[in-house]
Motif scaffolding. Structure first.
Motif, mmCIF file in Angstrom:
data_model
loop_
_atom_site.group_PDB
_atom_site.id
_atom_site.type_symbol
_atom_site.label_atom_id
_atom_site.label_comp_id
_atom_site.label_asym_id
_atom_site.label_seq_id
_atom_site.Cartn_x
_atom_site.Cartn_y
_atom_site.Cartn_z
ATOM 1 N N MET A 100 0.825 -1.207 0.000
ATOM 2 C CA MET A 100 0.000 0.000 0.000
ATOM 3 C C MET A 100 0.861 1.260 0.000
ATOM 4 O O MET A 100 0.623 2.202 -0.745
ATOM 5 C CB MET A 100 -0.928 0.003 1.213
ATOM 6 N N ALA A 101 1.921 1.278 0.833
ATOM 7 C CA ALA A 101 2.799 2.448 0.906
ATOM 8 C C ALA A 101 3.445 2.715 -0.428
ATOM 9 O O ALA A 101 3.593 3.851 -0.867
ATOM 10 C CB ALA A 101 3.853 2.236 1.993
ATOM 11 N N GLY A 102 3.862 1.631 -1.097
ATOM 12 C CA GLY A 102 4.502 1.791 -2.402
ATOM 13 C C GLY A 102 3.551 2.388 -3.414
ATOM 14 O O GLY A 102 3.926 3.231 -4.221
ATOM 15 N N ARG A 103 2.271 1.969 -3.370
ATOM 16 C CA ARG A 103 1.295 2.515 -4.304
ATOM 17 C C ARG A 103 1.063 4.001 -4.063
ATOM 18 O O ARG A 103 0.976 4.797 -4.975
ATOM 19 C CB ARG A 103 -0.035 1.771 -4.147
ATOM 20 N N ILE A 104 0.991 4.359 -2.787
ATOM 21 C CA ILE A 104 0.769 5.772 -2.449
ATOM 22 C C ILE A 104 1.937 6.618 -2.912
ATOM 23 O O ILE A 104 1.769 7.682 -3.507
ATOM 24 C CB ILE A 104 0.553 5.934 -0.927
ATOM 25 N N ALA A 105 3.160 6.152 -2.630
ATOM 26 C CA ALA A 105 4.350 6.903 -3.046
ATOM 27 C C ALA A 105 4.385 7.045 -4.548
ATOM 28 O O ALA A 105 4.662 8.110 -5.097
ATOM 29 C CB ALA A 105 5.610 6.192 -2.538
ATOM 30 N N GLY A 106 4.095 5.949 -5.252
ATOM 31 C CA GLY A 106 4.118 5.999 -6.708
ATOM 32 C C GLY A 106 3.091 6.958 -7.248
ATOM 33 O O GLY A 106 3.333 7.697 -8.195
ATOM 34 N N SER A 107 1.898 6.971 -6.607
ATOM 35 C CA SER A 107 0.839 7.878 -7.036
ATOM 36 C C SER A 107 1.249 9.324 -6.859
ATOM 37 O O SER A 107 1.024 10.167 -7.725
ATOM 38 C CB SER A 107 -0.429 7.585 -6.229
ATOM 39 N N ALA A 108 1.920 9.631 -5.717
ATOM 40 C CA ALA A 108 2.368 11.008 -5.463
ATOM 41 C C ALA A 108 3.406 11.427 -6.476
ATOM 42 O O ALA A 108 3.406 12.552 -6.975
ATOM 43 C CB ALA A 108 2.921 11.113 -4.050
ATOM 44 N N ILE A 109 4.314 10.492 -6.797
ATOM 45 C CA ILE A 109 5.367 10.811 -7.764
ATOM 46 C C ILE A 109 4.758 11.093 -9.123
ATOM 47 O O ILE A 109 5.104 12.056 -9.808
ATOM 48 C CB ILE A 109 6.383 9.657 -7.835
ATOM 49 N N ASN A 110 3.778 10.249 -9.550
ATOM 50 C CA ASN A 110 3.159 10.444 -10.847
ATOM 51 C C ASN A 110 2.440 11.793 -10.915
ATOM 52 O O ASN A 110 2.491 12.486 -11.922
ATOM 53 C CB ASN A 110 2.165 9.317 -11.128
ATOM 54 N N LYS A 111 1.771 12.155 -9.820
ATOM 55 C CA LYS A 111 1.066 13.426 -9.780
ATOM 56 C C LYS A 111 2.054 14.582 -9.850
ATOM 57 O O LYS A 111 1.800 15.606 -10.497
ATOM 58 C CB LYS A 111 0.240 13.505 -8.494
ATOM 59 N N THR A 112 3.190 14.438 -9.193
ATOM 60 C CA THR A 112 4.195 15.496 -9.194
ATOM 61 C C THR A 112 4.766 15.714 -10.588
ATOM 62 O O THR A 112 5.008 16.841 -11.012
ATOM 63 C CB THR A 112 5.344 15.127 -8.226
ATOM 64 N N VAL A 113 4.972 14.627 -11.322
ATOM 65 C CA VAL A 113 5.634 14.701 -12.624
ATOM 66 C C VAL A 113 4.657 14.987 -13.753
ATOM 67 O O VAL A 113 5.039 15.492 -14.797
ATOM 68 C CB VAL A 113 6.388 13.377 -12.892
ATOM 69 N N PHE A 114 3.369 14.704 -13.535
ATOM 70 C CA PHE A 114 2.392 14.715 -14.633
ATOM 71 C C PHE A 114 2.348 16.050 -15.376
ATOM 72 O O PHE A 114 2.553 16.107 -16.596
ATOM 73 C CB PHE A 114 1.004 14.371 -14.077
ATOM 74 N N TRP A 115 2.089 17.137 -14.665
ATOM 75 C CA TRP A 115 1.907 18.424 -15.346
ATOM 76 C C TRP A 115 3.191 18.961 -15.963
ATOM 77 O O TRP A 115 3.148 19.510 -17.075
ATOM 78 C CB TRP A 115 1.284 19.435 -14.385
ATOM 79 N N PRO A 116 4.361 18.835 -15.299
ATOM 80 C CA PRO A 116 5.593 19.248 -15.983
ATOM 81 C C PRO A 116 5.825 18.511 -17.297
ATOM 82 O O PRO A 116 6.239 19.114 -18.290
ATOM 83 C CB PRO A 116 6.689 18.910 -14.959
ATOM 84 N N LEU A 117 5.541 17.196 -17.321
ATOM 85 C CA LEU A 117 5.741 16.430 -18.550
ATOM 86 C C LEU A 117 4.725 16.835 -19.620
ATOM 87 O O LEU A 117 5.067 16.912 -20.810
ATOM 88 C CB LEU A 117 5.643 14.935 -18.261
ATOM 89 N N ILE A 118 3.484 17.085 -19.204
ATOM 90 C CA ILE A 118 2.477 17.530 -20.176
ATOM 91 C C ILE A 118 2.885 18.870 -20.779
ATOM 92 O O ILE A 118 2.859 19.071 -21.999
ATOM 93 C CB ILE A 118 1.087 17.655 -19.502
ATOM 94 N N GLY A 119 3.263 19.822 -19.909
ATOM 95 C CA GLY A 119 3.567 21.173 -20.377
ATOM 96 C C GLY A 119 4.872 21.292 -21.134
ATOM 97 O O GLY A 119 4.969 22.085 -22.082
ATOM 98 N N ALA A 120 5.886 20.529 -20.737
ATOM 99 C CA ALA A 120 7.222 20.712 -21.322
ATOM 100 C C ALA A 120 7.566 19.650 -22.360
ATOM 101 O O ALA A 120 8.549 19.808 -23.088
ATOM 102 C CB ALA A 120 8.282 20.709 -20.222
ATOM 103 N N VAL A 121 6.786 18.550 -22.437
ATOM 104 C CA VAL A 121 7.132 17.482 -23.381
ATOM 105 C C VAL A 121 5.971 17.163 -24.321
ATOM 106 O O VAL A 121 6.099 17.288 -25.539
ATOM 107 C CB VAL A 121 7.569 16.198 -22.626
ATOM 108 N N VAL A 122 4.826 16.767 -23.764
ATOM 109 C CA VAL A 122 3.727 16.279 -24.607
ATOM 110 C C VAL A 122 3.204 17.371 -25.534
ATOM 111 O O VAL A 122 3.128 17.186 -26.764
ATOM 112 C CB VAL A 122 2.588 15.710 -23.734
ATOM 113 N N LEU A 123 2.828 18.521 -24.982
ATOM 114 C CA LEU A 123 2.311 19.609 -25.824
ATOM 115 C C LEU A 123 3.354 20.097 -26.828
ATOM 116 O O LEU A 123 3.024 20.297 -28.011
ATOM 117 C CB LEU A 123 1.815 20.759 -24.940
ATOM 118 N N PRO A 124 4.623 20.313 -26.407
ATOM 119 C CA PRO A 124 5.636 20.701 -27.401
ATOM 120 C C PRO A 124 5.815 19.673 -28.516
ATOM 121 O O PRO A 124 6.072 20.048 -29.670
ATOM 122 C CB PRO A 124 6.909 20.836 -26.559
ATOM 123 N N VAL A 125 5.708 18.361 -28.195
ATOM 124 C CA VAL A 125 5.818 17.338 -29.241
ATOM 125 C C VAL A 125 4.692 17.502 -30.254
ATOM 126 O O VAL A 125 4.916 17.475 -31.475
ATOM 127 C CB VAL A 125 5.796 15.922 -28.619
#
Length: 491
Positions: A1-26
């Motif tokens: 459970m702890a691993g899932r929570i940590a992974g979820s937080a990491i994904n949320k942290t990285v999601f918008w930077p990757l969308i704004g700086a990688v996905v949309l520019p691509v």
């Protein structure tokens, strides 16, 4: 459970930077390159409409402030060529010595390296030595050479903007590792795309015609690291003024938006580079370095550190806005739950409680303790700033250490109060504090009070070393007092 929570937080942290700086520019770079040209045209139109804005802004601020004309002008005009990212709004901890050293190294190599050496050490060298060991060597060496001064200057400005911010956040080891790895990744991606180009055009000689130098791939890699670690930053960008080559208008732009635009521009250029075998700009290296930097940031788990600092930066910005104090305090409270010695949060609360002595004193003790753990001299400066408030709340040990420091700097009045308070608190520092307190009274020409302190010390039955020092100094002071009394009587 702890691993899932940590992974979820990491994904949320990285999601918008990757969308704004990688996905949309691509999407924009591959399918709507005209949008990039439109933005770039607007950038150049700024050369004209920035002039009346500058004139109005300078005149208005000069008329409504006490600052001089040059100080006001400096807020609207900077000696930076247009089109450059030259700084960020994030704090830099200490001097970025590695980044400065890299800038100096690049500059010296540009000025001192003979052309034949550059030809030998550029990526896919002119020398014709295409052995695997030498090609691998040039994936690093190529990043330290530049074709002309403009190439060098532009890259070094970008290196300062991103490197100086990242260095203290990554640490010297990870920062240097990322620097060299971005160079290697950038060059190897270029090589792979070059092989694809050779296969598409059936032109094996392209391998001998291609060469690459410059730190652009590395800097793009640092931009990729920046997207993950410092996605909340605002970057300083220079807008042109009538196309002059020296001065520009500084503007602050969200880092994700600005870096994303540069990546989209490089991606569109990479597509053109695949079709144009004689292009002069190595867009492949830029794209490869950027993607390599993002990959390294995720490997280093920089998103975890970035999420913590993002909360702190948001709180700091809120505290500077009208009506944002309550929300800022809530954020700082959550920060202190995980980092009880966070200096920025402690400073916020001590400022917030400045009209309540008891509450301010409690925060002052916490702030002083956290400050002294990092830098004792900064703690002494904090005591000086608040002197004489809250000294009675401090432990005898801290009072003694601060008092000795102030005594050594001949700040006798502040040293006296600190040492008096330390001498009044039981502990191993007490007798030594009384000895130094007596010297402090001597330094301010109060030998009578110095005698009293020494007599009180002897009455407490101190350790032998302190007893001997006190006895010796007591006798000397008594002799001086007797001599002074005899001289006065004679007169």
């Amino acid at each position: 459970m702890a691993g899932r929570i940590a992974g979820s937080a990491i994904n949320k942290t990285v999601f918008w930077p990757l969308i704004g700086a990688v996905v949309l520019p691509v999407l924009i770079g591959l399918f709507e390159p005209e949008a990039i040209r439109l933005v770039w045209q607007c950038f150049y139109w700024a050369a004209f409409y920035s002039v009346p804005v500058i004139i109005f802004g300078v005149v208005y601020m000069w008329a409504h402030s006490d600052e001089g004309f040059l100080a006001v002008l400096g807020k609207f005009v900077r000696p930076v060529p247009a089109g450059m990212i030259y700084n960020s709004d994030l704090k830099k901890a200490g001097t970025p010595a590695v980044t400065i050293s890299l800038i100096v190294a690049n500059t010296l190599l540009f000025l001192l390296t003979p052309e034949e050496v550059v030809d030998w050490l550029c990526f896919l060298p002119y020398s014709g030595d295409l052995s695997v060991p030498h090609v691998l060597l040039t994936t690093v060496t190529c990043a330290f050479f530049h074709s002309d001064f403009g190439h060098l200057f532009g890259n070094m400005v970008f290196l300062w903007a991103f490197g100086a911010t990242l260095e203290s956040r990554l640490g010297t080891g990870r920062y240097l590792a990322a620097y060299f790895l971005c160079s290697i990744i950038s060059s190897l991606i270029c090589l792979n795309l070059l092989v694809i180009q050779v296969m598409v055009y059936d032109e094996p000689l392209l391998l001998l015609q291609y060469w690459s130098i410059g730190a652009s791939g590395v800097i793009s890699g640092l931009m990729g690291l920046f997207v993950i670690r410092c996605y909340f930053a605002r970057l300083s960008f220079s807008l042109p003024i009538l196309f002059n080559p020296i001065f520009s208008v500084p503007v602050r732009i969200n880092g994700i938006i600005l870096i994303g635009f540069f990546f989209a521009k490089d991606l569109a250029g990479s597509v053109e580079q695949m079709a144009d075998i004689e292009g002069m700009i190595d867009y492949w290296g830029h794209v490869g370095g950027f993607l390599g930097g993002i990959a390294l940031a995720l490997v280093f788990r920089l998103q975890d550190d970035g999420a913590g600092e993002a909360k702190e930066v948001k709180a700091e910005r809120l505290s500077e806005t009208v009506g944002g104090t309550t929300e800022a305090s809530e954020l700082y409270t959550t920060i202190l739950e995980t980092d009880p010695e966070n200096l920025t949060a402690l400073k916020h609360f001590i400022k917030l409680r400045r009209y309540n002595d008891d509450e301010e004193g409690a925060w002052f003790v916490k702030l002083l303790f956290a400050t002294m753990k990092r830098d004792f001299q900064s703690g002494v400066r904090l005591v000086r700033d608040y002197y004489p408030k809250h000294l009675s709340l401090l432990s005898g040990d801290i009072l003694f250490r601060v008092g000795v420091e102030l005594y050594q700097y001949a700040d006798y009045e502040k040293a006296r109060l600190c040492l008096e308070l330390a001498a009044g608190k039981n502990g191993p520092w007490q007798h030594k504090a009384m000895l130094i307190l007596s010297r402090t009274y001597e330094a301010v020409d109060n030998p009578d009070r110095a005698l009293v302190v020494l007599q009180e010390l002897l009455a407490q039955g101190p350790e032998e070393i302190f007893r001997r020092q006190a006895m010796k100094r007591l006798m000397e002071l008594q002799q001086q007092t007797n001599i002074l009394s005899v001289s006065t009587s004679a007169a």
